[in-house]
Every structure is written in structure tokens, then in C-alpha cells.
Design an enzyme around this catalytic site. Sequence first.
Site, PDB file in Angstrom:
ATOM      1  N   TYR A  65    -103.203 -25.536  52.052  1.00 49.64           N
ATOM      2  CA  TYR A  65    -104.266 -25.013  51.193  1.00 49.64           C
ATOM      3  C   TYR A  65    -104.992 -26.130  50.444  1.00 49.64           C
ATOM      4  CZ  TYR A  65    -102.414 -20.256  51.823  1.00 49.64           C
ATOM      5  OH  TYR A  65    -102.001 -19.061  52.354  1.00 49.64           O
ATOM      6  N   LYS A  92     -90.429 -24.591  59.308  1.00 46.12           N
ATOM      7  CA  LYS A  92     -90.668 -24.571  60.761  1.00 46.12           C
ATOM      8  C   LYS A  92     -90.305 -25.948  61.303  1.00 46.12           C
ATOM      9  CE  LYS A  92     -92.076 -22.256  64.417  1.00 46.12           C
ATOM     10  NZ  LYS A  92     -91.188 -21.206  64.981  1.00 46.12           N
ATOM     11  N   ASP A 142     -90.590 -17.675  61.257  1.00 48.99           N
ATOM     12  CA  ASP A 142     -90.718 -16.466  62.070  1.00 48.99           C
ATOM     13  C   ASP A 142     -89.440 -15.630  62.017  1.00 48.99           C
ATOM     14  OD1 ASP A 142     -89.577 -18.651  63.335  1.00 48.99           O
ATOM     15  OD2 ASP A 142     -90.525 -18.312  65.261  1.00 48.99           O
ATOM     16  N   ASP A 186     -96.850 -17.584  50.640  1.00 48.90           N
ATOM     17  CA  ASP A 186     -97.921 -16.605  50.444  1.00 48.90           C
ATOM     18  C   ASP A 186     -97.723 -15.414  51.377  1.00 48.90           C
ATOM     19  OD1 ASP A 186    -100.261 -15.345  49.736  1.00 48.90           O
ATOM     20  OD2 ASP A 186    -101.598 -16.904  50.479  1.00 48.90           O
ATOM     21  N   ASP A 246     -96.027 -11.486  50.385  1.00 47.57           N
ATOM     22  CA  ASP A 246     -96.830 -10.282  50.604  1.00 47.57           C
ATOM     23  C   ASP A 246     -96.083  -9.283  51.490  1.00 47.57           C
ATOM     24  OD1 ASP A 246     -98.845 -11.222  49.019  1.00 47.57           O
ATOM     25  OD2 ASP A 246    -100.281 -11.573  50.624  1.00 47.57           O
TER      26      ASP A 246
END
Length: 363
Positions: free
Chosen positions: A141, A186, A218, A242, A246
Amino acid sequence: MSDRCTVVILPGDGIGPEVTAEAVAVLALLSDRFGLDLVFDEQRFGGAAIDGDGEPLPPATLAACRAADAILLGAVGGPEWDGAKERPEQGLLKLRTELGLFANLRPARIIPGLEIFSPLRPEIATGADVLVVRELTGGIYFGEKTLGDDAASDLCSYSRAEVERIAHVAFRAAQKRRGKLTSVDKANVLATSKLWRRTVEDVARGYPDVALDHLYVDAAAMALVTHPTRFDVILTENMFGDILSDEMSVIAGSIGLMASASTGSGGPALFEPIHGSAPDIAGRDIANPAGTMASAALLLDHLGHGAAATLLDRAIEAALVEGCRTGDLGGTTGCAAFGARVCAIIDEQISATYRREKVQISA
């Protein structure tokens, strides 16, 4: 910190002013009942500030936030600023950077009695209680960006120091909970994740009382919907955090219930619901203020008012369990009516406590 605490209120855009109004009302009530001496300072922020001041984070708003003891934010954004030179969300990213808010804490739990609202089967959802600790000022970001007609790129980078400081926050949180931390990365693909995993393992040596495991992002996303009770604290980088938080909010029944806190190494912390500005329902008195009110509870706890924070959390849950629910939870209660009911429950609980204490003293 002086006895008087200044809380800057950033209502923002969309449903932000509606939900923050209910959170401020309950904070004012608790301040009065507990003698907390909270002072509220409302400032323009986000799209409202673009319209009023030409930028999403005006200098006056930033100065007020720097001087505050805590900040309560509603929501930012909306289609009316699409294509604008500056978007409302840029103000939030800048505020996090300016205040050094590198740690985002997002708790989510299944409230006993509300299991029916989770999309997961009750036997899977019951007992889920997870805290996501998300690194907030690094990663993709904030990396360098390029955008052309035929190619684009977003740089994702992390330093060891950035990972270390967020890891310490997560390990300390796990010590206060159930003593388990899951670091999500990851590392089978990304260089930043390889550094992340090595650094977290190094930090873990200083916390022998916390059990550490690792999951690829994942696999973590899948485990949240198949076995959410396996998690206690999840530590992860900015974008993964993020997305996963959610996802986790939906498991709890509604994104409208979820609170968050953003903290740094000093200075004021920022508290906000994790939902967006929901412009399609703005001004209709149907938004769910529970997440903002729960964020206010985190704010109270951060300021050292644990008893008031606990009372607020219990009042929110009591209102929901008794059937006082907004439309996202299948109810018909309006935003203002929900806030009023939570305030009424708080007064009822305080009165009941006073009566019990009076009886004990008389005896």
C-alpha cells in the site's frame, strides 16, 4: 496524561457522521457517569475535508489529532470523489503515517446468542474469538507505484525493524489472551514474506510463553471459514491483514459489528469501525453503529478506563442479544434507536449496581 482527555472526532463521509454521533453520545454518557472528563473536538476529514478545505487531511485537523489523547473516526470515501485529484482514503493513509500508527488491532468474536447470524454452521462458529494484528504503514500500500497504459507496478517492501515492532505488539497481545500466535505470510513465494517469517521467529525467542505457528495466507483464509476457533492472535502484513480481517468480520455476523484500533510507539491512537462509508444508505438512519461504539470501548480501555469500556461492550452485546438489531442483522432498529438503547442499558446497569451496593452497605 492529564485528567482531562481530548478525543478528536473525525465523522468523515457517508454513514460516518451517523455512527460517530451514537458513539460520542455513549462516550459522553460514560464520561458523565464515571467522571472521566472527556472533551470532544470534531474536525473535518476525508471527502468532507476535500469539499471544505481542498484536501482530505487539512493542517488544522492534523494538528488537532497530534494534540489529542485519542481519535475516533467514522468512515471515509464515496463515489462523488472518484476521479478527484485527491481521494478521501489518501487522508487516512497520511494520518497513519504522520502519527506513526503502524499497528492495527482488529478483534472479532462470535457473541454468545448471536451464532445464528454467522454464515458458518453453529458448531464451527461457536467460540470463535480472534485478534488480527495487522502491520499498517508498510508493504504494497505504501510502496512506489507506476502506472502506464500497458503496464503497472506496486512495490512491496519491508525492513526487519518494521517486522520486529509489529511482531512485539502481537506477541504482547497473545500473552494477554490465550497464548497462541499464528503468523501469516506467503513465504513460499515472496521475498518479503521470507524476511517476515525469519524475523518473527527471532522475536518469538523473547516470548517463550507464546506458542507460534505459521500459515500461508491462502491456507489461513481457508482455515478462518473451516476452523476459526484454531486462531487466537493472527499477525500479518498490511494487505493480507486487510483482507483476512474483513473475511473474519463476516464470520462474526456483520462487518457493522467490528471495531479496530491503530496504535504506534507513542502519541494518540486512532479508533474506527472496519466498515466503509456505505454511501448507498447514508442519511437513512439504518446504519449499524455497533462497530463504532465498540471502537469507542477500545478507546476507553486505551485511555485507562477499563471498567467503562467493559460496561460499554456488555451493553452493546445485551442490546443485540435482546433483539435490538439494525437491518444488516435482520432487524428493523434504526441507527439512533440502537444507540439510545445501548445508553439506556448502561444506565440500567449502573443503577442496578448502585442498588446492590446500597443494600450491602445497609446490611
